[in-house]
Design a protein around this motif. Sequence first.
Motif, PDB file in Angstrom:
ATOM      1  N   LEU A   1      -2.277   8.636   5.793  1.00  0.00           N
ATOM      2  CA  LEU A   1      -3.654   9.111   5.645  1.00  0.00           C
ATOM      3  C   LEU A   1      -4.281   8.674   4.330  1.00  0.00           C
ATOM      4  CD1 LEU A   1      -3.259  12.713   7.084  1.00  0.00           C
ATOM      5  CD2 LEU A   1      -4.595  10.868   8.085  1.00  0.00           C
ATOM      6  N   THR A   2      -3.473   8.574   3.285  1.00  0.00           N
ATOM      7  CA  THR A   2      -4.017   8.202   1.961  1.00  0.00           C
ATOM      8  C   THR A   2      -4.114   6.704   1.771  1.00  0.00           C
ATOM      9  OG1 THR A   2      -1.788   8.363   1.051  1.00  0.00           O
ATOM     10  CG2 THR A   2      -3.192  10.312   0.870  1.00  0.00           C
ATOM     11  N   ALA A   3      -3.443   5.935   2.643  1.00  0.00           N
ATOM     12  CA  ALA A   3      -3.420   4.480   2.445  1.00  0.00           C
ATOM     13  C   ALA A   3      -4.429   3.754   3.337  1.00  0.00           C
ATOM     14  CB  ALA A   3      -2.008   3.963   2.735  1.00  0.00           C
ATOM     15  N   TYR A   4      -4.602   4.219   4.550  1.00  0.00           N
ATOM     16  CA  TYR A   4      -5.473   3.574   5.553  1.00  0.00           C
ATOM     17  C   TYR A   4      -4.926   2.220   6.007  1.00  0.00           C
ATOM     18  CZ  TYR A   4      -8.851   7.129   4.159  1.00  0.00           C
ATOM     19  OH  TYR A   4      -9.470   8.320   3.890  1.00  0.00           O
ATOM     20  N   GLY A   5      -4.330   1.484   5.107  1.00  0.00           N
ATOM     21  CA  GLY A   5      -3.772   0.169   5.388  1.00  0.00           C
ATOM     22  C   GLY A   5      -3.243  -0.426   4.098  1.00  0.00           C
ATOM     23  N   THR A   6      -2.340  -1.403   4.213  1.00  0.00           N
ATOM     24  CA  THR A   6      -1.709  -1.962   3.008  1.00  0.00           C
ATOM     25  C   THR A   6      -1.668  -3.483   3.074  1.00  0.00           C
ATOM     26  OG1 THR A   6       0.423  -1.596   4.089  1.00  0.00           O
ATOM     27  CG2 THR A   6      -0.299   0.062   2.490  1.00  0.00           C
ATOM     28  N   PRO A   7      -2.815  -4.162   3.204  1.00  0.00           N
ATOM     29  CA  PRO A   7      -2.805  -5.624   3.316  1.00  0.00           C
ATOM     30  C   PRO A   7      -2.237  -6.280   2.051  1.00  0.00           C
ATOM     31  CG  PRO A   7      -5.042  -4.804   2.986  1.00  0.00           C
ATOM     32  CD  PRO A   7      -4.189  -3.618   3.244  1.00  0.00           C
ATOM     33  N   GLY A   8      -1.190  -7.103   2.246  1.00  0.00           N
ATOM     34  CA  GLY A   8      -0.614  -7.843   1.121  1.00  0.00           C
ATOM     35  C   GLY A   8       0.453  -7.093   0.357  1.00  0.00           C
ATOM     36  N   THR A   9       0.736  -5.816   0.735  1.00  0.00           N
ATOM     37  CA  THR A   9       1.763  -5.046   0.028  1.00  0.00           C
ATOM     38  C   THR A   9       2.678  -4.384   1.047  1.00  0.00           C
ATOM     39  OG1 THR A   9       0.403  -3.052  -0.052  1.00  0.00           O
ATOM     40  CG2 THR A   9       0.210  -4.580  -1.908  1.00  0.00           C
ATOM     41  N   ILE A  10       3.737  -3.764   0.552  1.00  0.00           N
ATOM     42  CA  ILE A  10       4.704  -3.124   1.438  1.00  0.00           C
ATOM     43  C   ILE A  10       4.020  -2.014   2.239  1.00  0.00           C
ATOM     44  CG2 ILE A  10       5.460  -1.432  -0.284  1.00  0.00           C
ATOM     45  CD1 ILE A  10       8.308  -1.787   0.833  1.00  0.00           C
TER      46      ILE A  10
END
Length: 433
Positions: A36-45
């Motif tokens: 919920l706090t990230a929404y997505g992590t393009p380019g990272t773990i």
Amino acid sequence: DSWYQDAIKDDGGYSLEQINPTIPCVNSSNWIGANLTAYGTPGTINSVYDGTPDAATPSLITTAVLSATMVDLCFDETLDTSNLSLSQFSCSGGITITSILVNPSGSCISLTLAPAIDTGIVYTLTLNGLGDCSGNLVSNSTTQIILPHTAAIGDLIINEVLFNPFTGGEDFVEIYNNSEKYIDLYNWKLANWEDGITDNFKAITSHQLMSPGDYIVLTKDSSDIQSNYLNSILGAFVQMASLPAYNNDSGTVFLVLPDLDSTVCDYFSYDEELQFGLINNPDGISLERIDFDRATNEASNWHSAAESVGWATPGLENSQYYPGQITSDQVSVEPEIFSPDNDGFDDILNINYTMANPGFVGSVTIFDANGRLIRSLVQNELLAATGTVSWDGLNNKREKARIGMYIVYFEVFDLEGNVSGIKKTCVVASRFN
């Protein structure tokens, strides 16, 4: 979007993340919506990353008998389909597995049976040696396969309804298998009454077998119901994409057979006035059926769920379940001492009757020890040969009757004008604090 595993995230704005990239197979169980706090992590773990090696054997999630010669098995992860063989399956009753078809997801398989299985007979299917992509093997796991019966009107009944949930919560409808049949819920429907017709059909899209005496809870959000009612039976839920709109004050619940004619199996016209009269706020309190074999729309056959069980009993026997007893006496009352405090113990007085002949019309009235009218339960109604009328301990003003002895006056007459009256006593009690 079911891969999100979250009703909020699948509405948009969140990426799908792989949980463990080291697992050899690609399948839905290895994907979930980003935190919920990230929404997505393009380019990272990935925010949901878990590199723990897979050491768990595949678990069977569902067994669905599609026909007398076809059964579907679905697992919680992708199978190693390269090593599937007929020798990994055996079935009781002289049934042989003749072929295996793998679903494109890799987590479901269809088995062809020969000869055809019989309706309502319980067969045991044994699985041995199936593996997932990490090499974890199933050893002597068993499941039951049963060819379901064709259901008829009244086989399944509406048993509990939450139509006024806690703020932000979900409704639920609980159904009960009141027959000796095994019934598949696939394509059964819930509906309501709108503009003079049965409408707003919502279908069950998964196979769920109900055995005789089973309870099943139909809802849009199983996790919401389970979090609000901690006594819920987890395996008794069928989650639907949506339910018909059930108003908080009154409405109708229709349970519809899966035939082409949309035949109504059972229906319930509910009203908040059916809630126990001493409840100030009915939010989150379900209405429970008292007796399976009494008419669904008999008002006295419903009562608020008890506070002691958390105001609802999704998936288990109702807190207010109290079937009427057929007796040699023409009229009997039970329990003779009852305490209408909604604690789930002797909250209701059942007035059971048995008529010598059909065609009697009856009235049931409650008087106090001084002969004053307290409650009119039934007025000039055509009676069944046997039946039950319930008193919740309230007077005609929906106030709790005082502690003490009361007279149940049961008056009947027939078409020839013969009149008889029967008096029974009962006691309204209360717990001392």
